[in-house]
Design a protein around this motif. Structure first.
Motif: not given
Length: 302
Positions: A49-50, A92, A97
């Motif tokens: 995500h970005k 983000p 993770y």
């Protein structure tokens, strides 16, 4: 030791198999199941995500109008986050993770999940996945004889089976896994667990000190969990079940303090030295000065 019936693909009982108590009759630990599921799902996240900041969006960097005198709000760039199509603030950014979970927790959760499936009578042991064809229809009929109308089934085999892989991959809710790649999340996600006899015996090694190493000797910890035997904790002399570490800690503490204590004792044994007397300054010879003066006066008179 739990005893489970062994069935063939026609649904008939052809024998029995003894399963290990430490794996299929262990105490269920809900906390371990939760932590292992959370760890597995975190590792499955891509983390790509970005959002675009003000340095990434298109637009000129020039100042749109002068700072003062226009009556409008001051502005430095069209890419400001305050403007439409401007950059995003604190959005983000790509990151991983995944995190490391102790192998003992993974093994404990695997034992809990297998024990729960057996206690709920949702575990079936198959004599072998010997399919004559790779077609899906006959395999679906065989599953109907074994399992009825259950929607989700986890199939576990010891080694790769090409016909089983091709026949099961088009069926919704059917997942095939190898015994060395078995995950707690898959066990909890599916309603029924079907193990081949060889896979059940291999999983029993989780409580007997065995391992899941390949024949080639590949022990990749990311793909295959380490299933070395977990020894019980050492007990103290009183038999309380807690490890006796206090004597060792005290000995190490004394050994560390010994040099400091010796130095203090040596200082205490040395006699105190008397303070040195201040050196006396030599007295000035006043008499010699007077004689010198008289001599000079006599000379002058002469």
């Amino acid at each position: 030791m739990p005893v489970v019936d062994v069935k063939n693909l026609a649904g008939k009982t052809v024998g029995q198999v003894d399963l290990a108590d430490g794996v299929f009759a262990a105490r269920v630990n809900p906390h371990l199941l939760h932590e292992t599921t959370r760890w597995y799902l975190s590792g499955q996240r891509a983390g790509t995500h970005k959002t675009k900041g003000r340095a990434d969006v298109a637009g000129s960097g020039r100042k749109l109008w002068k700072q003062k005198g226009t009556g409008r709000a001051r502005i430095g760039s069209i890419r400001s986050p305050l403007w439409r199509k401007g950059g995003t603030v604190h959005g983000p950014v790509p990151h991983k993770y995944s995190y490391r979970l102790p192998h003992k927790m993974v093994l404990g959760a695997l034992r809990s999940a297998l024990s729960m499936k057996l206690a709920e009578e949702k575990l079936i042991v198959i004599d072998g996945w010997e399919l004559e064809t790779h077609k899906t229809k006959p395999f679906r009929e065989a599953l109907g004889k074994l399992n009825g109308d259950v929607r989700t089934i986890l199939l576990v085999d010891n080694e790769g089976n090409r016909n089983l892989e091709l026949a099961s991959r088009n069926l919704e809710g059917i997942t095939l896994s190898l015994s060395r790649d078995l995950q707690v999340y898959d066990l909890l996600k599916h309603d029924r667990l079907m193990l081949s006899k060889d896979a059940a015996l291999r999983l029993s090694e989780l409580g007997a000190g065995g391992g899941f190493a390949d024949a080639d000797g590949d022990d990749d910890a990311a793909a295959k969990p380490d299933v070395t035997h977990i020894k019980p904790a050492a007990t103290d002399v009183a038999g309380t079940g807690t490890a006796s570490k206090k004597p060792a800690r005290k000995a190490a503490h004394k050994a560390a303090k010994a040099p400091a204590l010796k130095a203090v004792k040596k200082k205490a044994e040395k006699p105190a030295k008397a303070p040195k007397a201040a050196p006396k300054k030599p007295a000035k010879a006043a008499k010699s000065k007077s004689t010198k003066g008289k001599g000079s006066a006599g000379k002058s008179k002469e």
